[in-house]
Every structure is written in C-alpha cells, then in structure tokens.
Design an enzyme around this catalytic site. Structure first.
Site, PDB file in Angstrom:
ATOM      1  N   SER A 210      15.866  67.194 -13.829  1.00 47.66           N
ATOM      2  CA  SER A 210      15.761  65.843 -14.393  1.00 47.66           C
ATOM      3  C   SER A 210      16.567  64.867 -13.548  1.00 47.66           C
ATOM      4  O   SER A 210      17.519  65.269 -12.860  1.00 47.66           O
ATOM      5  CB  SER A 210      16.319  65.847 -15.821  1.00 47.66           C
ATOM      6  OG  SER A 210      16.454  64.527 -16.314  1.00 47.66           O
ATOM      7  N   TYR A 223      23.060  68.141 -22.241  1.00 40.15           N
ATOM      8  CA  TYR A 223      21.742  68.308 -21.609  1.00 40.15           C
ATOM      9  C   TYR A 223      21.815  68.077 -20.104  1.00 40.15           C
ATOM     10  O   TYR A 223      21.306  68.880 -19.303  1.00 40.15           O
ATOM     11  CB  TYR A 223      20.756  67.332 -22.259  1.00 40.15           C
ATOM     12  CG  TYR A 223      19.418  67.211 -21.568  1.00 40.15           C
ATOM     13  CD1 TYR A 223      18.398  68.129 -21.818  1.00 40.15           C
ATOM     14  CD2 TYR A 223      19.155  66.178 -20.673  1.00 40.15           C
ATOM     15  CE1 TYR A 223      17.168  68.021 -21.193  1.00 40.15           C
ATOM     16  CE2 TYR A 223      17.925  66.057 -20.048  1.00 40.15           C
ATOM     17  CZ  TYR A 223      16.931  66.974 -20.306  1.00 40.15           C
ATOM     18  OH  TYR A 223      15.711  66.868 -19.688  1.00 40.15           O
TER      19      TYR A 223
END
Ligand code: NAD
Ligand code: MG
Length: 318
Positions: A210, A223
């Site tokens: 990401s 995360y």
C-alpha cells in the site's frame, strides 16, 4: 461498458464522458475523468464488508476488462478474491486464460459466488475455498487444495487484508494489532512458505502492499506497519527465489473504493472525501488495479523482480 448507474452519474460530470469512450481497459481515455469522482455517503458495515452492500458500487471490470491470452493455461490462487482488488484481479486472470482458486471469509459467500460465476462465464475453472487465513493450518490446507484442484500452482496473489482505523493508539486493542498482523503478514508468510515447493520456474508471487507502507496515515498505525513489512518481505524474498526462476513482486494501491473502507477501514466522516487528495483528484476503482497484477503474473514481466508497482493516482513514492 459502465454500469447503468455509473453511466448515469457520469453524464452529470464535465467534461462529458461518453460511454463509448470506456469500452475496455485499452481504450484511450483521460484518467482524470475515466471514472466518476465519487463522494461515498457515510456508511458502515461490519467486517468484512460486502461488495453487495457497497454504495456506490465499485467497478471490478465486469463489463470492461478484455483478456488477450496473457495468462493462458496458468493456475492462480488469489486471496481476498471475493471483492475489491482481489475480485477484479480474479476476473482479469480468468479472462486472460487462468484457472483461479478464490480464498475469502465464509461471511463473504454471496460476493464470492458472483465472482466465481464470472470466472466460469469466461470459460475457466473457479474453485471457492472459504476460510480464515489468521490460522496457519487453514493457509496450508488452502495451498494443498489449490494444487489438487488446479493440478498445480504457478501464481500466488497474497491480497487478503485487514484495516481498522483508530484515532488514538490507546484504541488499538492487542487483539486488533494481532489480527491485523496475522491477516496481512503471517498469512502471506504461511501461504508463501506452503506454496513455494509446488511452484515451477516461471511462477510468480504478487503481494499487496500500500501507499501506507511509506506514507502512513495517523489513523492507520497498525495497518501501515504491516504494509511496510509486506514491501520488505517482497524485496528480500524476491532475491532469494529469483535463482529458482520464481519472481516475487508487489502492487501498492492508493485509495481504492472497496468494502474495506466502509467496514472500519476509514473513519466514517472521512468517506465522502475518499481519494480526493490524489493528483488525479479521485479514488481509484479495483478494475484499475487488475492490469498491474496481470502484468506481474505474466511472463512479459520476466525481468521484473522485487518491484513494487504503485497504482495510486499519482502520489509520490520513494
Ligand atoms: P476488500 O475488503 O474487498 O478485500 C479484502 C479481503 O480480505 C476481503 O474480501 C476478505 O476476503 C479478505 N480477508 C480479510 N480478512 C481475512 C481473513 N482473516 N481470512 C481470509 N480472508 C480475509 O478490500 P480491498 O481494498 O480490495 O483489499 C485488498 C488488499 O488491498 C488488502 O490487502 C488491502 O490492504 C490492500 N489495499 C487496499 C487499498 C484500498 O484503498 N482499498 C489501498 C492499499 C492497499
Ligand atoms: Mg470481501
């Protein structure tokens, strides 16, 4: 072609986008206006979210992705294949000629069945294998099932992910931290470790990292940490497996409209602005990620090893 719903909303945009300009992923188009600049209404779903309940609907390439034989005869295992980026990838793989094993959570049967039907419509095998990847034995069984059902394995896409936004570190429970690590990092390790002995030279492993790996949001501390791990794992393992002819790469999406976001992935009040701070000024659609996975899975990327392919609407990366 765009869905009727999306086409209707697009007609309100200026400059006007005609449906005929979006025939498939190869059609020349302006990336700024290729998709509606969505302002998702405030909404929330329990984890894991369902594509079936997402407003507005995301584009998984159902009506737009055109295969050209780039993965003919290949055997793929895709985790999180029921919705979002994994579903768009699974559809694209099938249309490129691959058989696909779909991994997802049992609660996502409805989404998974829809994607499996699309794969079968493309003339390929779709094997649905529900299960919780936070468990190492489930990961090993998944790989065994894939090898048995497909008669081998040569593409592994580690894409399942957990993302729960919290404003304050005091709100991140030990359980949330643990489950996020297990889903995003441990499962990747368990699946990869189980898969490698089965992968012939020419196989490819693609991990989903990401933009959060290098540009972490203050609300996604746990995360974002896992996404940095995934990037690092990819680059180290890529060097280890390259001599065996197995290529490991990663895709790093930016803000993509998927069920992850309204199922605690973002603070609810942030949803209407989702993706608007990118240089393209809009959230991405899962269908815009699929070609990156196809490229990295296919032999055409034979000299691409340990790469992180950013698909993020223009945000700078290291
Ligand atoms: P998504 O909700 O559609 O997909 C995530 C999938 O993960 C779910 O469908 C579910 O099947 C699977 N999953 C979650 N926990 C699981 C578990 N314990 N066991 C088995 N499967 C489990 O959302 P998405 O956005 O398409 O996410 C796919 C990947 O993309 C994730 O790794 C996510 O971190 C990454 N990503 C997404 C974005 C974004 O903006 N949407 C941005 C960067 C990276
Ligand atoms: Mg899902």
């Amino acid at each position: 072609m765009l869905s009727m719903c999306m086409a209707g909303k697009l007609s309100a945009l200026k400059p006007m986008i005609r449906r005929s300009t979006m025939t498939d992923q190869y059609t020349f188009k302006n990336p700024v206006t290729a998709y509606e600049h969505i302002s998702p209404p405030k909404q929330s779903q329990p984890e894991p979210g369902l594509d079936a309940k997402l407003t507005p609907k995301s584009d998984l390439g159902e009506d737009t992705y055109r295969g050209t034989g780039r993965l003919e005869g290949r055997k793929a295992l895709v985790t999180g294949a029921d919705s979002g980026i994994g579903a768009a990838t699974a559809i694209a793989f099938a249309r490129e000629g691959a058989d696909v094993v779909l991994s997802y959570l049992p609660e996502e049967e409805e989404d998974a069945t829809r994607i499996a039907n699309l794969i079968e419509k493309a003339g390929r095998k779709a094997i649905k294998v529900p299960g919780d990847l936070k468990d190492s034995a489930t990961c090993r069984e998944l790989v065994d099932t894939a090898v048995r059902e497909l008669g081998g394995l040569d593409i592994l896409v580690n894409n399942a992910g957990k993302q729960v936004a919290q404003e304050d570190i005091g709100e991140i429970t030990d359980e949330q931290f643990d489950h996020t690590q297990k889903t995003n990092v441990y499962a990747m390790f368990w699946l990869t470790k189980a898969a490698v002995p089965h992968l012939p030279a020419g196989s490819t492993i693609i991990n989903t990292t990401s933009i959060q790996a290098y540009n972490p949001s203050p609300t996604l501390v746990d995360y974002a940490t896992t996404k940095a791990s995934i990037n690092n794992f990819t680059k180290g393992l890529a060097q280890q497996l390259a001599p065996k002819g197995i290529r490991v790469n990663a895709v790093a999406p930016g803000p993509i409209w998927t069920p992850l976001q309204p199922s605690s992935g973002q603070p609810v009040e942030a949803l209407p602005e989702f993706g608007k701070d990118t240089p393209l000024g809009r959230a991405g659609q899962p269908a815009e990620l699929a070609p990156a996975y196809v490229f990295l899975a296919s032999a055409e990327s034979s000299y691409v090893v340990g790469e992180t392919l950013n698909v993020n609407g223009g945000s700078p990366t290291p």
